[in-house]
Write a protein that holds these residues in place. Sequence first.
Motif, PDB file in Angstrom:
ATOM      1  N   ASP A  36       0.800  -1.221   0.000  1.00 58.62           N
ATOM      2  CA  ASP A  36       0.000   0.000   0.000  1.00 58.62           C
ATOM      3  C   ASP A  36       0.836   1.277   0.000  1.00 58.62           C
ATOM      4  N   GLN A  37       1.979   1.266   0.700  1.00 58.03           N
ATOM      5  CA  GLN A  37       2.699   2.519   0.889  1.00 58.03           C
ATOM      6  C   GLN A  37       4.205   2.433   0.665  1.00 58.03           C
ATOM      7  N   PHE A  38       4.844   1.460   1.285  1.00 53.67           N
ATOM      8  CA  PHE A  38       6.304   1.465   1.312  1.00 53.67           C
ATOM      9  C   PHE A  38       6.941   1.247  -0.052  1.00 53.67           C
ATOM     10  N   GLU A  39       6.416   0.299  -0.826  1.00 53.20           N
ATOM     11  CA  GLU A  39       7.064  -0.043  -2.093  1.00 53.20           C
ATOM     12  C   GLU A  39       7.128   1.156  -3.041  1.00 53.20           C
ATOM     13  N   ALA A  40       6.010   1.865  -3.194  1.00 58.02           N
ATOM     14  CA  ALA A  40       6.001   3.021  -4.091  1.00 58.02           C
ATOM     15  C   ALA A  40       6.993   4.076  -3.618  1.00 58.02           C
ATOM     16  N   TRP A  41       7.063   4.268  -2.292  1.00 62.58           N
ATOM     17  CA  TRP A  41       7.984   5.280  -1.745  1.00 62.58           C
ATOM     18  C   TRP A  41       9.428   4.882  -1.973  1.00 62.58           C
ATOM     19  N   VAL A  42       9.787   3.652  -1.646  1.00 66.46           N
ATOM     20  CA  VAL A  42      11.190   3.251  -1.729  1.00 66.46           C
ATOM     21  C   VAL A  42      11.666   3.181  -3.182  1.00 66.46           C
ATOM     22  N   LEU A  43      10.766   2.821  -4.102  1.00 67.97           N
ATOM     23  CA  LEU A  43      11.151   2.784  -5.513  1.00 67.97           C
ATOM     24  C   LEU A  43      11.447   4.185  -6.049  1.00 67.97           C
ATOM     25  N   SER A  44      10.762   5.168  -5.495  1.00 67.03           N
ATOM     26  CA  SER A  44      10.974   6.546  -5.956  1.00 67.03           C
ATOM     27  C   SER A  44      12.134   7.237  -5.240  1.00 67.03           C
ATOM     28  N   GLN A  45      12.522   6.711  -4.069  1.00 67.92           N
ATOM     29  CA  GLN A  45      13.524   7.394  -3.251  1.00 67.92           C
ATOM     30  C   GLN A  45      14.893   6.729  -3.261  1.00 67.92           C
ATOM     31  N   GLN A  46      14.960   5.447  -3.569  1.00 69.10           N
ATOM     32  CA  GLN A  46      16.229   4.726  -3.487  1.00 69.10           C
ATOM     33  C   GLN A  46      16.539   4.011  -4.802  1.00 69.10           C
ATOM     34  N   ARG A  47      17.773   4.095  -5.221  1.00 67.96           N
ATOM     35  CA  ARG A  47      18.171   3.471  -6.480  1.00 67.96           C
ATOM     36  C   ARG A  47      18.004   1.958  -6.438  1.00 67.96           C
ATOM     37  N   ASP A  48      18.247   1.369  -5.268  1.00 63.33           N
ATOM     38  CA  ASP A  48      18.102  -0.089  -5.138  1.00 63.33           C
ATOM     39  C   ASP A  48      16.804  -0.441  -4.418  1.00 63.33           C
ATOM     40  N   GLY A  49      15.780   0.400  -4.602  1.00 60.51           N
ATOM     41  CA  GLY A  49      14.514   0.184  -3.914  1.00 60.51           C
ATOM     42  C   GLY A  49      13.889  -1.167  -4.207  1.00 60.51           C
ATOM     43  N   ALA A  50      13.935  -1.592  -5.477  1.00 59.49           N
ATOM     44  CA  ALA A  50      13.343  -2.888  -5.840  1.00 59.49           C
ATOM     45  C   ALA A  50      14.065  -4.024  -5.120  1.00 59.49           C
ATOM     46  N   ASN A  51      15.373  -3.910  -5.007  1.00 53.84           N
ATOM     47  CA  ASN A  51      16.147  -4.935  -4.306  1.00 53.84           C
ATOM     48  C   ASN A  51      15.820  -4.934  -2.816  1.00 53.84           C
ATOM     49  N   SER A  52      15.608  -3.755  -2.249  1.00 56.93           N
ATOM     50  CA  SER A  52      15.260  -3.659  -0.827  1.00 56.93           C
ATOM     51  C   SER A  52      13.944  -4.369  -0.541  1.00 56.93           C
ATOM     52  N   VAL A  53      12.935  -4.107  -1.386  1.00 58.20           N
ATOM     53  CA  VAL A  53      11.630  -4.737  -1.195  1.00 58.20           C
ATOM     54  C   VAL A  53      11.738  -6.244  -1.365  1.00 58.20           C
ATOM     55  N   ARG A  54      12.462  -6.669  -2.389  1.00 61.84           N
ATOM     56  CA  ARG A  54      12.627  -8.102  -2.638  1.00 61.84           C
ATOM     57  C   ARG A  54      13.349  -8.779  -1.471  1.00 61.84           C
ATOM     58  N   SER A  55      14.358  -8.119  -0.935  1.00 61.25           N
ATOM     59  CA  SER A  55      15.125  -8.687   0.178  1.00 61.25           C
ATOM     60  C   SER A  55      14.283  -8.791   1.443  1.00 61.25           C
ATOM     61  N   ILE A  56      13.472  -7.779   1.709  1.00 63.08           N
ATOM     62  CA  ILE A  56      12.605  -7.818   2.893  1.00 63.08           C
ATOM     63  C   ILE A  56      11.613  -8.961   2.773  1.00 63.08           C
ATOM     64  N   ARG A  57      11.000  -9.086   1.609  1.00 66.23           N
ATOM     65  CA  ARG A  57      10.014 -10.161   1.421  1.00 66.23           C
ATOM     66  C   ARG A  57      10.657 -11.544   1.570  1.00 66.23           C
ATOM     67  N   THR A  58      11.890 -11.670   1.114  1.00 66.56           N
ATOM     68  CA  THR A  58      12.561 -12.967   1.183  1.00 66.56           C
ATOM     69  C   THR A  58      13.044 -13.268   2.600  1.00 66.56           C
ATOM     70  N   ALA A  59      13.757 -12.307   3.196  1.00 64.67           N
ATOM     71  CA  ALA A  59      14.341 -12.527   4.520  1.00 64.67           C
ATOM     72  C   ALA A  59      13.276 -12.671   5.605  1.00 64.67           C
ATOM     73  N   TYR A  60      12.173 -11.945   5.442  1.00 66.08           N
ATOM     74  CA  TYR A  60      11.139 -11.930   6.486  1.00 66.08           C
ATOM     75  C   TYR A  60       9.831 -12.527   5.978  1.00 66.08           C
ATOM     76  N   ALA A  61       9.943 -13.537   5.136  1.00 72.05           N
ATOM     77  CA  ALA A  61       8.747 -14.169   4.565  1.00 72.05           C
ATOM     78  C   ALA A  61       7.778 -14.638   5.646  1.00 72.05           C
ATOM     79  N   GLY A  62       8.315 -15.131   6.743  1.00 68.08           N
ATOM     80  CA  GLY A  62       7.468 -15.629   7.820  1.00 68.08           C
ATOM     81  C   GLY A  62       6.767 -14.555   8.622  1.00 68.08           C
TER      82      GLY A  62
END
Length: 212
Positions: A103-129
């Motif tokens: 809802d909120q974080f992904e759109a923000w981080v993609l617009s603010q950080q060059r590696d935003g997509a990697n950050s979101v992917r890493s969070i989803r993977t590392a904290y899947a549970g």
Amino acid sequence: MKAKITLALLSGLKTTGSQYEVHDTTVSGLFVRVTAAGHKAYVVRWARGKKKTLGRVGVLTLDQARKEALQYLGEARIHGEPLAVSQGRKGATVPTLEQFIEDQFEAWVLSQQRDGANSVRSIRTAYAGLLSLRLDEITPARVEPLRTSWLKAGRTPATANRNLVRLKGLLSRAVEWGILEDHPLTKVRKMKVDQSSRVRFLSVDEEKCVFR
């Protein structure tokens, strides 16, 4: 875009690099949001600026999404808002980690950080549970065992630290945007590896230096 949402339509939705929505012509108020990274979720909107993510496509079925959307919309017509909102049921105002990302974080981080997509992917993977937990349910007691499991699996302390920094950054945004009153992982420190390869945690003063 408006269309009758079908399984064929869902499977054909493309990742375009920007977020877009497909509004269902069968249940007015229900739509599928496709994020810039290609994640798809069912969302219901019952008034201007008032919406809720129902679940991810593939986790929630189309029939379930329509049924839940109709319940939200019906309650909104009768009571002004869905009962989950008007009655303040537990967790109604605090999103899950997955909902907050979508809802909120992904759109923000993609617009603010060059590696935003990697950050979101890493969070989803590392904290899947933890994705199904509300943000206020993400506690040190739940994060610490994950760090231990990463190290046992051969991950380096540096990787564990990057995972922690990303999650803490996400939660900082939740505090900044008024979703959480307090940061739940304030006391969780990064790890440092001594020359002897012994892992230890940074002190408060050491961590302050890192974030300067």
